[in-house]
Scaffold this motif. Sequence first.
Motif, PDB file in Angstrom:
ATOM      1  N   LYS A 107       0.873  -1.446  -0.305  1.00 27.21           N
ATOM      2  CA  LYS A 107       0.459   0.424  -0.066  1.00 27.21           C
ATOM      3  C   LYS A 107       1.209   1.190   0.046  1.00 27.21           C
ATOM      4  O   LYS A 107       1.247   1.293   0.820  1.00 27.21           O
ATOM      5  CB  LYS A 107      -1.172  -0.329   1.415  1.00 27.21           C
ATOM      6  CG  LYS A 107      -1.766   1.342   1.556  1.00 27.21           C
ATOM      7  CD  LYS A 107      -2.457   0.673   2.678  1.00 27.21           C
ATOM      8  CE  LYS A 107      -3.808   0.240   2.505  1.00 27.21           C
ATOM      9  NZ  LYS A 107      -4.985   0.144   3.639  1.00 27.21           N
ATOM     10  N   ASN A 108       0.320   1.954  -1.162  1.00 25.09           N
ATOM     11  CA  ASN A 108       1.465   3.837  -0.588  1.00 25.09           C
ATOM     12  C   ASN A 108       0.779   4.349   0.294  1.00 25.09           C
ATOM     13  O   ASN A 108      -0.383   4.520   0.020  1.00 25.09           O
ATOM     14  CB  ASN A 108       1.581   4.184  -1.952  1.00 25.09           C
ATOM     15  CG  ASN A 108       1.661   5.063  -2.588  1.00 25.09           C
ATOM     16  OD1 ASN A 108       1.750   6.776  -1.839  1.00 25.09           O
ATOM     17  ND2 ASN A 108       2.677   5.466  -3.845  1.00 25.09           N
ATOM     18  N   PRO A 109       1.646   4.871   0.622  1.00 30.63           N
ATOM     19  CA  PRO A 109       1.123   5.190   2.044  1.00 30.63           C
ATOM     20  C   PRO A 109       0.487   6.739   1.693  1.00 30.63           C
ATOM     21  O   PRO A 109      -0.610   7.155   2.021  1.00 30.63           O
ATOM     22  CB  PRO A 109       2.284   5.747   3.144  1.00 30.63           C
ATOM     23  CG  PRO A 109       3.354   5.631   2.078  1.00 30.63           C
ATOM     24  CD  PRO A 109       3.026   4.760   1.189  1.00 30.63           C
ATOM     25  N   ASP A 110       0.989   7.331   0.870  1.00 33.03           N
ATOM     26  CA  ASP A 110       0.385   8.929   0.552  1.00 33.03           C
ATOM     27  C   ASP A 110      -0.948   8.711  -0.311  1.00 33.03           C
ATOM     28  O   ASP A 110      -2.323   9.350  -0.174  1.00 33.03           O
ATOM     29  CB  ASP A 110       1.458   9.316  -0.981  1.00 33.03           C
ATOM     30  CG  ASP A 110       1.975  10.118  -0.119  1.00 33.03           C
ATOM     31  OD1 ASP A 110       2.714   9.865   1.077  1.00 33.03           O
ATOM     32  OD2 ASP A 110       3.697   9.391  -1.071  1.00 33.03           O
ATOM     33  N   THR A 111      -1.049   7.040  -1.119  1.00 29.64           N
ATOM     34  CA  THR A 111      -2.055   7.685  -1.898  1.00 29.64           C
ATOM     35  C   THR A 111      -3.356   6.177  -1.501  1.00 29.64           C
ATOM     36  O   THR A 111      -4.765   6.364  -1.651  1.00 29.64           O
ATOM     37  CB  THR A 111      -2.124   6.609  -3.472  1.00 29.64           C
ATOM     38  OG1 THR A 111      -1.521   6.062  -3.409  1.00 29.64           O
ATOM     39  CG2 THR A 111      -0.834   8.247  -4.535  1.00 29.64           C
ATOM     40  N   GLY A 112      -2.565   4.931  -0.567  1.00 27.45           N
ATOM     41  CA  GLY A 112      -3.903   4.220  -0.048  1.00 27.45           C
ATOM     42  C   GLY A 112      -4.148   3.063  -0.559  1.00 27.45           C
ATOM     43  O   GLY A 112      -4.391   2.300  -0.801  1.00 27.45           O
ATOM     44  N   LYS A 113      -3.324   3.558  -1.986  1.00 27.97           N
ATOM     45  CA  LYS A 113      -3.612   2.208  -3.023  1.00 27.97           C
ATOM     46  C   LYS A 113      -2.299   1.455  -3.183  1.00 27.97           C
ATOM     47  O   LYS A 113      -1.382   1.839  -2.682  1.00 27.97           O
ATOM     48  CB  LYS A 113      -3.651   2.482  -5.116  1.00 27.97           C
ATOM     49  CG  LYS A 113      -4.864   2.874  -5.198  1.00 27.97           C
ATOM     50  CD  LYS A 113      -4.894   4.914  -6.400  1.00 27.97           C
ATOM     51  CE  LYS A 113      -5.369   5.525  -6.409  1.00 27.97           C
ATOM     52  NZ  LYS A 113      -6.045   5.596  -8.246  1.00 27.97           N
TER      53      LYS A 113
END
Length: 317
Positions: free
Chosen positions: A193-199
Amino acid sequence: MPLHTCPPPKKAINRWLKRYPSEVGNYGHLLLEQNGKCDDALIAELVGYFESAHADAREFFHAQMGIDLHPDAGAEGSQVTYPTCLPPITRRGLFGEVMAGMLTEHYDYIGGHNWKIPVFLFRYHEDAEAYLFALARDEKRKREVYGRRGSDFLALALNETGEVVRFIVGEAKWRKKLQRSVVDELMYGKKSKNPDTGKLEHDGKGIWYQVNRDIPVPHGLRQLQRLLREIDPEGYSAAIATLDRVLVVKDARPLPRTNLILISGGDVPSREARYSLIPWEEIPDDYTAPHDLQVVELILSDGDSVIDGVYDALWST
């Protein structure tokens, strides 16, 4: 220690696999689909090549373990034989590496070079050695085995005087089910999970990353040269001398290189016949290395049966 001397079983391969080759510039793509079921005849024809591929490592590991190559039934350590007693996942990784060699020696790849494998590098599988050493002394020490570090596969192109004129370096991967998400993870890395986008996004540390950033002269070339010096220094004297000039740190002479990516595994219902999981119409944008590239997709309908059949049959007599 023995060299690898067994030629690929051409008739068996042609009967077993249906091929769909393509070439664009310095990019070659080969889709191989299983044509017919695995049977005892196929296993028997494949076994010789696999025995030859593992012969050097087998002698080396058995000497390291301190047990005979052909231990008597009931003798100390007789339950441990390389590579038969390795865990299933490990055997599947080895299968992919041996198939990289077999297919490279059998099919025409980009550039039309005549590839030769003097010896496979399996003896440098340090965790396999540690696993076998412990297992020979304690049958309860079964566990998973880490893969071998470095290049999965190496072969040489030699001229008429035995000098090395080009080498091929391979990444070989086996997966039980070759569906799109599995191949994407192989090529682009695991998802998190990308911490910035949540994706969920690939970490970018897959095969493309490894191939693109590999040093021009991989460590496996030194390992191969070391084996040639030990096993057949006279027969491969010209090749050893060539590699001396290539492997020095200062003023090294560059040697042309081809990269190989072999993705092998089981077919899935969602994949249609003749459908490639890696683009073949043109060289993928993800590939940025300056060397020729050959991609092979090996799609098997009963790969587990082939792997277990071959590895259970090795040195059975």
